[in-house]
Design a protein around this motif. Sequence first.
Motif, PDB file in Angstrom:
ATOM      1  N   ARG A  99      -9.670   0.399  -3.405  1.00 34.85           N
ATOM      2  CA  ARG A  99     -10.049   0.880  -2.069  1.00 34.85           C
ATOM      3  C   ARG A  99      -9.058   0.439  -0.994  1.00 34.85           C
ATOM      4  NH1 ARG A  99     -15.182  -2.932  -0.314  1.00 34.85           N
ATOM      5  NH2 ARG A  99     -14.184  -4.946  -0.688  1.00 34.85           N
ATOM      6  N   ARG A 100      -7.883  -0.072  -1.415  1.00 32.23           N
ATOM      7  CA  ARG A 100      -6.746  -0.440  -0.566  1.00 32.23           C
ATOM      8  C   ARG A 100      -6.923  -1.751   0.185  1.00 32.23           C
ATOM      9  NH1 ARG A 100      -6.577   5.404   2.132  1.00 32.23           N
ATOM     10  NH2 ARG A 100      -5.770   6.633   0.397  1.00 32.23           N
ATOM     11  N   THR A 101      -8.004  -2.474  -0.048  1.00 33.22           N
ATOM     12  CA  THR A 101      -8.170  -3.765   0.600  1.00 33.22           C
ATOM     13  C   THR A 101      -7.212  -4.786  -0.012  1.00 33.22           C
ATOM     14  OG1 THR A 101     -10.051  -4.057  -0.888  1.00 33.22           O
ATOM     15  CG2 THR A 101     -10.539  -3.522   1.405  1.00 33.22           C
ATOM     16  N   VAL A 114      -3.288  -5.017  -4.438  1.00 35.75           N
ATOM     17  CA  VAL A 114      -3.857  -3.889  -3.696  1.00 35.75           C
ATOM     18  C   VAL A 114      -5.031  -3.333  -4.493  1.00 35.75           C
ATOM     19  CG1 VAL A 114      -3.408  -1.671  -2.590  1.00 35.75           C
ATOM     20  CG2 VAL A 114      -1.563  -3.352  -2.818  1.00 35.75           C
ATOM     21  N   ARG A 127       2.574   1.828  -3.300  1.00 33.74           N
ATOM     22  CA  ARG A 127       1.677   2.355  -4.326  1.00 33.74           C
ATOM     23  C   ARG A 127       1.246   3.776  -4.024  1.00 33.74           C
ATOM     24  NH1 ARG A 127      -4.350   0.176  -5.585  1.00 33.74           N
ATOM     25  NH2 ARG A 127      -4.805   1.663  -3.921  1.00 33.74           N
ATOM     26  N   GLU A 128       1.009   4.088  -2.737  1.00 33.78           N
ATOM     27  CA  GLU A 128       0.503   5.401  -2.350  1.00 33.78           C
ATOM     28  C   GLU A 128       1.426   6.024  -1.306  1.00 33.78           C
ATOM     29  OE1 GLU A 128      -3.737   5.862  -1.633  1.00 33.78           O
ATOM     30  OE2 GLU A 128      -4.022   3.780  -2.247  1.00 33.78           O
ATOM     31  N   LEU A 158       0.167   7.867   1.915  1.00 35.92           N
ATOM     32  CA  LEU A 158      -0.407   7.224   3.101  1.00 35.92           C
ATOM     33  C   LEU A 158       0.403   7.525   4.351  1.00 35.92           C
ATOM     34  CD1 LEU A 158      -1.578   3.638   2.048  1.00 35.92           C
ATOM     35  CD2 LEU A 158      -2.982   5.573   2.787  1.00 35.92           C
ATOM     36  N   ARG A 210       0.838  -1.211   0.000  1.00 32.67           N
ATOM     37  CA  ARG A 210       0.000   0.000   0.000  1.00 32.67           C
ATOM     38  C   ARG A 210       0.865   1.248   0.000  1.00 32.67           C
ATOM     39  NH1 ARG A 210      -4.048  -1.583   4.963  1.00 32.67           N
ATOM     40  NH2 ARG A 210      -5.627  -2.760   3.809  1.00 32.67           N
TER      41      ARG A 210
END
Length: 332
Positions: A69-71, A66, A32-33, A36, A29
């Motif tokens: 919605r990040r789930t 991933v 990728r982001e 965060l 996560r």
Amino acid sequence: MISFELGVEDLADTRFALSPLYETVLSLRVLREPGLSALHLPWRRQVLGALAELDGLDTELLMSVVAVRRTLPDFLTPRPASFAPSFEDELAAVRRTPPDLVRRDLLAAHEPDPLPAPLAAALAPGDGPVLALRDALCAVLHRYWEAAVRPMWPRMRLLLEADMTYRARRLAMGGARLLFADMHPNLRWQGGVLHIGQMISRHRVVASGRGLLLVPSVFAHKPAPPVSPEEAPTLAYPSRGVATLWVREPVADTAALVSLVGAPKARLLGLLDEPLPTVELARRLGVTASAVSQHLGVLYATGLVSRARHGRQVLYRRSPLGDRLTGGAHPA
């Protein structure tokens, strides 16, 4: 909101575990982001450079786990079977996941969005394509672990163990209510039920004797329970002290304290508001473990720090006398 309903036996069976696989999957996560958590930007920069040097790494498949919605698929983060399983043991458990469970978890993690193209084999008829996809995910995760997480894992483990020591003390002093009180704002303990707010899913899980497993995490930006209500109650939660992990922590010395005990011992006292082992203190201060041991011996002999054995490590923390000397507050 997701809720865990815990009976008396479940509370008695509340325990902690370390999981290198959880950290590996959750770190995707952050990769990728980056927004965060700015705290992980030094790690991210280093890892992107390491991944660029890997030949043949299927980054599209890796990042496809991933969801928008990040789930994340539950089967990639199985419940740790012991206190501190190895990454290889956890990945072996993933390799044993039946195809129908792989398919269920991939679809549940990505819904209501369609599966990304690298995961399309989950929709193919028969078990063969799903099993091949499962094995390909295991292979790419193993390569990613070796490059991105394994080099930092000893340092991360020390931090996670310090968090567990703190949480165990909270549980011993005030039960479940005190344990969850400062774990994260999204958690609320009420009437034997642990409520996890700000969740996309909405369900209630009755533990029914399965207990509650708590997994401290460096890369979890908020509490992360399983997506499926069929999974046993498990909660990855953000560990304390992550801000100290990738950069050395600046410690402010007061002139009076430095004059009294010297700069090295003053800096040690400033760090010991939580239980820490010698090697972690040496890392944060940028000195040898033997030098830290000498200073700790003096501080312990004068009653300024206390120590307790935790497994194979000895953890040090400031004593009440040390708190008064530094003007700090002993954690409740």
